[in-house]
Scaffold this motif. Structure first.
Motif, PDB file in Angstrom:
ATOM      1  N   LYS A 180     -49.725  -1.965 145.006  1.00 58.98           N
ATOM      2  CA  LYS A 180     -50.102  -3.001 145.979  1.00 58.98           C
ATOM      3  C   LYS A 180     -49.246  -4.254 145.798  1.00 58.98           C
ATOM      4  O   LYS A 180     -48.751  -4.838 146.767  1.00 58.98           O
ATOM      5  CB  LYS A 180     -51.582  -3.344 145.818  1.00 58.98           C
ATOM      6  CG  LYS A 180     -52.538  -2.309 146.372  1.00 58.98           C
ATOM      7  CD  LYS A 180     -53.977  -2.767 146.207  1.00 58.98           C
ATOM      8  CE  LYS A 180     -54.954  -1.773 146.797  1.00 58.98           C
ATOM      9  NZ  LYS A 180     -56.357  -2.215 146.621  1.00 58.98           N
ATOM     10  N   THR A 181     -49.082  -4.674 144.536  1.00 65.18           N
ATOM     11  CA  THR A 181     -48.260  -5.868 144.254  1.00 65.18           C
ATOM     12  C   THR A 181     -46.820  -5.648 144.687  1.00 65.18           C
ATOM     13  O   THR A 181     -46.189  -6.532 145.293  1.00 65.18           O
ATOM     14  CB  THR A 181     -48.309  -6.194 142.753  1.00 65.18           C
ATOM     15  OG1 THR A 181     -49.667  -6.397 142.363  1.00 65.18           O
ATOM     16  CG2 THR A 181     -47.504  -7.439 142.447  1.00 65.18           C
TER      17      THR A 181
ATOM     18  N   PRO B 173     -46.282   5.915 147.647  1.00 68.66           N
ATOM     19  CA  PRO B 173     -46.669   5.609 149.035  1.00 68.66           C
ATOM     20  C   PRO B 173     -45.571   4.847 149.780  1.00 68.66           C
ATOM     21  O   PRO B 173     -44.699   4.220 149.175  1.00 68.66           O
ATOM     22  CB  PRO B 173     -47.908   4.740 148.848  1.00 68.66           C
ATOM     23  CG  PRO B 173     -47.647   4.030 147.563  1.00 68.66           C
ATOM     24  CD  PRO B 173     -46.921   5.007 146.684  1.00 68.66           C
ATOM     25  N   GLN B 174     -45.687   4.916 151.102  1.00 69.45           N
ATOM     26  CA  GLN B 174     -44.753   4.179 151.946  1.00 69.45           C
ATOM     27  C   GLN B 174     -45.415   2.997 152.641  1.00 69.45           C
ATOM     28  O   GLN B 174     -44.727   2.118 153.159  1.00 69.45           O
ATOM     29  CB  GLN B 174     -44.180   5.131 153.015  1.00 69.45           C
ATOM     30  CG  GLN B 174     -43.442   6.332 152.439  1.00 69.45           C
ATOM     31  CD  GLN B 174     -42.230   5.932 151.625  1.00 69.45           C
ATOM     32  OE1 GLN B 174     -41.514   4.999 151.992  1.00 69.45           O
ATOM     33  NE2 GLN B 174     -42.010   6.627 150.517  1.00 69.45           N
ATOM     34  N   ALA B 175     -46.744   2.959 152.642  1.00 71.92           N
ATOM     35  CA  ALA B 175     -47.469   1.886 153.329  1.00 71.92           C
ATOM     36  C   ALA B 175     -48.770   1.593 152.594  1.00 71.92           C
ATOM     37  O   ALA B 175     -49.254   2.409 151.802  1.00 71.92           O
ATOM     38  CB  ALA B 175     -47.757   2.285 154.776  1.00 71.92           C
TER      39      ALA B 175
ATOM     40  N   GLU C  68     -54.385   0.871 137.257  1.00 70.74           N
ATOM     41  CA  GLU C  68     -53.120   0.166 136.987  1.00 70.74           C
ATOM     42  C   GLU C  68     -52.058   0.550 138.006  1.00 70.74           C
ATOM     43  O   GLU C  68     -51.329  -0.315 138.519  1.00 70.74           O
ATOM     44  CB  GLU C  68     -52.635   0.504 135.578  1.00 70.74           C
ATOM     45  CG  GLU C  68     -53.489  -0.096 134.470  1.00 70.74           C
ATOM     46  CD  GLU C  68     -53.052   0.360 133.096  1.00 70.74           C
ATOM     47  OE1 GLU C  68     -53.556  -0.197 132.105  1.00 70.74           O
ATOM     48  OE2 GLU C  68     -52.198   1.272 132.997  1.00 70.74           O
ATOM     49  N   LYS C  69     -51.949   1.836 138.306  1.00 68.71           N
ATOM     50  CA  LYS C  69     -50.925   2.297 139.245  1.00 68.71           C
ATOM     51  C   LYS C  69     -51.185   1.762 140.648  1.00 68.71           C
ATOM     52  O   LYS C  69     -50.263   1.281 141.328  1.00 68.71           O
ATOM     53  CB  LYS C  69     -50.911   3.824 139.262  1.00 68.71           C
ATOM     54  CG  LYS C  69     -49.830   4.439 140.163  1.00 68.71           C
ATOM     55  CD  LYS C  69     -48.438   4.198 139.609  1.00 68.71           C
ATOM     56  CE  LYS C  69     -47.370   4.882 140.469  1.00 68.71           C
ATOM     57  NZ  LYS C  69     -47.367   6.343 140.297  1.00 68.71           N
ATOM     58  N   ILE C  70     -52.443   1.806 141.085  1.00 67.58           N
ATOM     59  CA  ILE C  70     -52.780   1.322 142.430  1.00 67.58           C
ATOM     60  C   ILE C  70     -52.515  -0.174 142.550  1.00 67.58           C
ATOM     61  O   ILE C  70     -51.927  -0.645 143.529  1.00 67.58           O
ATOM     62  CB  ILE C  70     -54.252   1.655 142.753  1.00 67.58           C
ATOM     63  CG1 ILE C  70     -54.424   3.158 142.947  1.00 67.58           C
ATOM     64  CG2 ILE C  70     -54.724   0.900 143.991  1.00 67.58           C
ATOM     65  CD1 ILE C  70     -55.863   3.627 143.044  1.00 67.58           C
ATOM     66  N   ASN C  71     -52.925  -0.959 141.544  1.00 69.20           N
ATOM     67  CA  ASN C  71     -52.678  -2.406 141.574  1.00 69.20           C
ATOM     68  C   ASN C  71     -51.190  -2.710 141.556  1.00 69.20           C
ATOM     69  O   ASN C  71     -50.714  -3.627 142.258  1.00 69.20           O
ATOM     70  CB  ASN C  71     -53.363  -3.075 140.383  1.00 69.20           C
ATOM     71  CG  ASN C  71     -54.880  -3.081 140.515  1.00 69.20           C
ATOM     72  OD1 ASN C  71     -55.405  -2.961 141.628  1.00 69.20           O
ATOM     73  ND2 ASN C  71     -55.584  -3.210 139.409  1.00 69.20           N
TER      74      ASN C  71
END
Length: 343
Positions: free
Chosen positions: A74-75, A17-19, A68-71
């Protein structure tokens, strides 16, 4: 189904993602209530028993990796934004942190989860089914005769006046669906929300929650049922709890019984809550009627079983000392905050 899981896992690994908005959109599309993972879980219910172990592991891997990937993304994005912020901004690290209120689970959820956990230790697995049901699974397959009063509009919510489509009045319909698609031995617990056309008061509501159990196998006896319920009572209300069974009638069990537990508020000595009897009613139970087994395609000459059902609100009232059923549905923060410390 394996191809779908592998395809989603590949998308997770390749997602860049970019945002932050893209991350949230990806999370909802994959893990939301109507997301792709829920579609897979719905399909998983229909797979053959011998495939469930392998597919279940793959689904868990997909869900774990996606979270795991989404967290991680986000970090990474937050750190990137912090690094580009004004580096001259000064923060007083000695200031106390914010005292944000900690939420808690609803008391109904707490008790439902505890009931499921207790029976899980006896080998029961969770089974689920639709809230909008048909006459066969709610009544006919459970040995309700056509003239039974529970079929009347006074008790049942029918959909658009269609006598065959209704809101389920008990989670016994899940037991029927389980017996139709699974061969014995069957040992399931069926939690869920049910609906009955009743006046709302401190002791009754048109919406409430049930947990029902079913055990079908060769040589299952009434004694097996009694010991299972006694174990539940001791785990839920304390080691000193006692139970008693009173003869009763249910169309789908024979013989049938109502189960009382010794009042945990007065220790069985008698109080206002138990109406000075020392006992509180907690559930109904009985041996599955042979007609019910036969209607679901199970040979009653070879197999026997028992079933039981309890209202979650009733158990929660006894466990937490709540005296008005309506409190569970009003979402009064003052009431819910009493359960902040309950695990």
């Amino acid at each position: 189904m394996i191809e779908k899981i592998n395809d989603l896992l590949k998308r997770v690994e390749e997602f860049k993602p970019q945002a932050a908005a893209e991350i949230e959109e990806f999370r909802v599309r994959l893990l939301g209530r109507k997301g792709q993972l829920n579609d897979i879980l719905d399909e998983f219910k229909t797979v053959a028993p011998e495939m469930k172990r392998e597919l279940g592991q793959k689904i868990n891997t997909l869900k774990t990796r996606a979270i795991e990937k989404i967290n991680a993304l986000k970090t990474e994005l937050e750190n990137s934004e912090n690094n580009t912020a004004d580096s001259g901004a000064w923060i007083d690290m000695s200031r106390p942190g914010s005292n944000d209120p900690i939420g808690s689970r609803h008391p109904i959820s707490l008790v439902k989860n505890e009931i499921v956990s207790i029976f899980a230790r006896l080998g029961y697995t969770v089974a689920e089914g639709p809230e909008i049901e048909d006459d066969w699974h709610v009544f006919s397959a459970l040995n309700f005769p056509p003239e039974h009063p529970a079929r009347d509009m006074q008790d049942t919510f029918f959909i658009e006046k269609n006598p065959d489509i209704l809101l389920r009045t008990h989670t016994s319909s899940i037991q029927v669906r389980t017996m139709e698609h699974q061969k014995p031995p069957i040992r399931v617990i069926c939690p869920g929300r049910v609906f009955r056309n009743e006046a709302i008061s401190y002791r009754a509501h048109c919406i409430f929650h049930q947990v029902e159990g079913l055990y079908v196998d060769e040589n299952v006896s009434f004694a097996d049922m009694k010991q299972s319920i006694l174990y539940f009572a001791k785990e839920m209300f304390g080691e000193k709890s006692r139970i008693r069974m009173r003869p009763s009638y249910f169309p789908f069990t024979e013989p049938s019984a109502e189960v009382d537990v010794s009042c945990n508020l007065c220790g069985g000595k008698g109080c206002n809550v138990c109406k000075h009897t020392g006992w509180l009613e907690i559930m109904g139970c009985g041996m599955v009627d042979p007609n019910v087994l036969e209607a679901s395609g199970i040979d009653p000459e070879k197999y026997s079983g028992f079933a039981f059902g309890m209202g979650v609100e009733r158990i929660a009232m006894l466990k937490f000392g709540v005296k008005d059923l309506r409190l569970y549905f009003e979402n009064d923060v003052r009431f819910l905050r009493q359960f902040d410390s309950v695990i």
